[in-house]
Design an enzyme around this catalytic site. Structure first.
Site, PDB file in Angstrom:
ATOM      1  N   ASP A 317      86.294  63.599 -83.626  1.00 46.53           N
ATOM      2  CA  ASP A 317      85.464  64.332 -83.334  1.00 46.53           C
ATOM      3  C   ASP A 317      84.580  64.696 -84.366  1.00 46.53           C
ATOM      4  O   ASP A 317      84.232  64.350 -85.622  1.00 46.53           O
ATOM      5  CB  ASP A 317      85.949  65.521 -82.657  1.00 46.53           C
ATOM      6  CG  ASP A 317      85.243  65.852 -81.341  1.00 46.53           C
ATOM      7  OD1 ASP A 317      84.167  66.560 -81.552  1.00 46.53           O
ATOM      8  OD2 ASP A 317      85.872  65.825 -80.231  1.00 46.53           O
ATOM      9  N   HIS A 373      79.908  63.299 -80.336  1.00 44.55           N
ATOM     10  CA  HIS A 373      80.848  63.721 -81.035  1.00 44.55           C
ATOM     11  C   HIS A 373      81.257  62.825 -82.360  1.00 44.55           C
ATOM     12  O   HIS A 373      82.339  62.753 -82.622  1.00 44.55           O
ATOM     13  CB  HIS A 373      82.193  63.901 -80.261  1.00 44.55           C
ATOM     14  CG  HIS A 373      82.298  64.950 -79.139  1.00 44.55           C
ATOM     15  ND1 HIS A 373      82.358  66.244 -79.473  1.00 44.55           N
ATOM     16  CD2 HIS A 373      81.722  64.965 -77.514  1.00 44.55           C
ATOM     17  CE1 HIS A 373      82.292  67.104 -78.298  1.00 44.55           C
ATOM     18  NE2 HIS A 373      81.835  66.190 -77.385  1.00 44.55           N
ATOM     19  N   GLU A 441      79.775  64.752 -73.164  1.00 47.27           N
ATOM     20  CA  GLU A 441      78.925  65.564 -73.891  1.00 47.27           C
ATOM     21  C   GLU A 441      78.052  64.855 -74.972  1.00 47.27           C
ATOM     22  O   GLU A 441      77.748  65.283 -75.994  1.00 47.27           O
ATOM     23  CB  GLU A 441      79.677  66.918 -74.592  1.00 47.27           C
ATOM     24  CG  GLU A 441      80.529  67.753 -73.628  1.00 47.27           C
ATOM     25  CD  GLU A 441      81.542  68.719 -74.436  1.00 47.27           C
ATOM     26  OE1 GLU A 441      81.657  69.696 -73.758  1.00 47.27           O
ATOM     27  OE2 GLU A 441      81.744  68.508 -75.342  1.00 47.27           O
TER      28      GLU A 441
END
Length: 645
Positions: A317, A373, A441
């Site tokens: 991440d 990410h 995301e």
């Protein structure tokens, strides 16, 4: 309850006499401690005066013992019978004994009996039967074994002589069960101090005390995770169609042994068990805060105890890259320099964790989150980023703050070569048939203004979202070549590129579960409102810092992973559910455990146990109090359930 008795009685009689409505009126009267007889009602309406006619005959529930049989009657009530000399006798009734009872009658002391009766609790008062409570009432209190998750079928012979855990226990192991299988080690530990003998399937050896016989009987028609456990007075028999089922059966037996009367005896019981869902998972984020291989093993041990079978390992991440990748050494040199310093796994550690999980019948699914990410990866290899964007700078290191970053991989040959290496490394290290590609995301900000991205994709991309479709497609093609199935977060569902075989993890809401099903996709319910265990468990002022929101133990237990209103074909596509342990605010291992337990035990039951065996949170909590001792023995930290509702 404040009205005079005569007013209550007269009012009820007047309502009951309304022509054509006698059996369709639901009457709720809250009364306290009225004298008279108790009567159980078998349906949702009030039948008032008829309650005693052809019905219960004032059954006193606390006096019922032994084998009891519930039989339907014409008045919509159940008659209760018990064995008597020469046949059966109605309980608390002058009705003479009969030689036979109807085929529809059910044995009350089976834990499955009465599951959906929703009997009402009435009391005889001045000629009418009044409903005394507003909640459901079961006419005969069941004996529930302190097991989590609860089995599909439990036939408990509570009055039969128990199996005694003394005098030495002879363990007989059938052919096809390896001597080093963890089920045997688990059983031996549970029977610690008892004598064990391996006979490789021989049933005729002389009995020392009681005996335990384990056997795998291949049957492809049954779930490989199913098992049958029979405890009799002098022997215990556990059979399963595969080693996974044998392992889970031993977990159930272990729980019974550890809750026996001072560990000296077990009740006679027949347990037939099989999981409701095939995907029973927990996820652990080791990017935001790193947890070593030995800590991961602690979680796997507890997962196995409660029959979880999928471990989702979130390895990368923005805050840290923990996976070694061939040809990209800076990923674990620069990209792993997060909170706590430089921390990552070696290939040997990953193989060790995978083998450890496999021994416990848990499959490990890695997640490498792309194309968003990826700040930690770009800190190590800036050439993978959208460098032509005006003002773009590579991150100096993994991010030291949380939230959604604008950093994304560029749609370029360099990124494709990087992805190929990542997935080939995963293929070498992980045996599971799935790889999680992330896909959540991913900001479109950089792609939308990157000339290089537009030129590379030519007419294929006119917007940022189509760039993510490019990554979806290439990730799918790369993984399909290695015989891996793509799993992704639900954002990926809303743009082209995913393979037909891909599986969706629906996290943003239960609506995303439905959208995946409408698209014909297999789906895993990860709804953040219930299954994100980084949420608070109680009031913010009394709890350690958490991500947000409130998700209590009772919320987790009360939530069915299967959404309402699905047709049978859609239900087949719901693989199961998964709890998430995102680690933004989980800075040490004890905090991970505290956030995971006991909420994950509630989830374990809802993923394994059939709905017919779910009796409500209060009943679950009563069993949980015994099973928390399993956590105590392992020195697992957890939130006290008395404060976890």
């Amino acid at each position: 309850a404040q009205m005079p008795d005569r007013t209550v009685s007269d009012s009820l009689r007047a309502v009951a006499d309304l022509k054509g409505m006698r059996h369709n009126i639901h009457i709720l009267v809250l009364l306290s401690a009225l004298p008279g007889s108790v009567c159980g009602h078998a349906n949702q309406t009030a039948i008032l005066d008829d309650c005693a006619v052809e019905g219960f005959s004032a059954l006193q529930v606390r006096s019922v013992a032994g084998s009891v049989f519930a039989c339907p009657s014409d008045s919509l009530h159940s008659q209760f019978w018990e064995r008597a000399k020469g046949g059966y006798r109605r309980i608390n009734s002058p009705t003479p004994s009969v030689p036979h009872i109807a085929k529809e009658c059910q044995t009350v002391n089976l834990v499955t009996a009465g599951r959906h009766r929703h009997d009402r609790y009435h009391q005889h008062h001045k000629g009418v039967y009044l409903e005394r409570t507003s909640g459901p009432f079961q006419a005969v209190h069941e004996v529930r074994l302190p097991l989590i998750p609860y089995p599909a079928l439990v036939n408990l012979s509570s009055k039969a002589p128990p199996f005694r855990l003394e005098g030495g226990i002879e363990v007989k192991v059938g052919k096809g069960i390896p001597e080093n299988h963890l089920a045997l080690a688990t059983l031996r530990k549970a029977l610690q101090g008892q004598r064990e003998v391996r006979t490789d399937g021989a049933r005729g050896a002389a009995r020392v005390g009681g005996s335990v016989h384990l056997e795998v009987v291949l049957d492809k028609a049954k779930s490989p995770e199913s098992y049958v456990l029979q405890i009799r007075e002098h022997d215990i028999e556990l059979t399963a169609p595969a080693l996974a089922g044998l392992f889970y059966g031993v977990q159930t037996l272990r729980q019974l042994v550890q809750t026996g009367a001072h560990r000296k005896e077990l009740p006679q019981v027949l347990i037939q068990d099989s999981p409701r869902f095939e995907w029973r998972g927990l996820q652990l984020d080791v990017s935001r805060h790193f947890f070593g291989a030995e800590e991961v093993k602690l979680l796997l041990d507890t997962m196995a105890t409660f029959k979880f079978n999928r471990f989702h390992w979130h390895l990368t991440d923005d805050q840290g890259w923990r996976l070694p990748v061939d040809g990209y050494p800076k990923l674990t040199e620069v990209g792993s320099e997060g909170f706590g310093g430089r921390q990552s796994y070696t290939e040997e550690q990953i193989r060790d964790v995978v083998a450890y999980a496999k021994e416990r019948h848990i499959e490990v699914m890695p997640e490498v989150d792309m194309p968003g990410h990826v700040a930690a990866a770009l800190a190590a290899y800036p050439q993978l980023g959208n460098r032509d964007v005006e003002g773009w700078q590579a991150p100096a290191g993994p991010l030291d703050h949380f939230g959604v970053s604008d950093y994304t991989l560029s749609p370029s040959n360099a990124s494709l070569a990087f992805m190929e290496k990542v997935y080939s490394t995963i293929g070498r290290l992980f045996e599971a048939p799935w790889v999680h590609i992330g896909g959540d995301e991913a900001s479109t900000k950089e792609w939308s203004v990157s000339t290089a991205a537009t030129d590379f994709l030519a007419t294929e991309a006119s917007s940022g979202r189509q760039v993510q479709s490019f990554f979806n497609r290439h990730a799918g093609e790369m993984l399909e070549r290695t015989k891996k199935t793509v799993i992704s977060w639900d954002e990926s569902l809303h743009m082209p590129g995913l393979p037909e075989s891909s599986v969706i993890m629906a996290w943003r809401s239960e609506d995303e579960v439905r959208k995946a099903l409408e698209a014909g996709k297999k789906v895993i319910n990860c709804d953040q409102t219930t299954y994100y265990f980084d949420h608070y468990q109680g009031s913010h002022g009394s709890e350690p810092k958490a991500f947000c929101c409130l998700t209590t133990l009772q919320q987790v237990y009360d939530r069915d992973p299967m959404p309402l209103g699905l047709n049978e074909e859609q239900k087949k596509l719901v693989l199961g559910g998964q709890g998430q342990l995102w680690s933004e605010y989980l800075s040490d291992w004890k905090q991970v455990e505290y956030m995971a337990f006991p909420r994950s035990l509630a989830l374990a039951e809802r993923l394994w146990t059939a709905p017919a065996q779910i009796s409500g949170f209060d009943e679950f909590e009563a069993r949980l109090s015994e099973r928390l001792k399993d956590l105590d023995e392992r020195d697992v930290k957890y939130k006290s359930p008395s404060n976890a509702r």
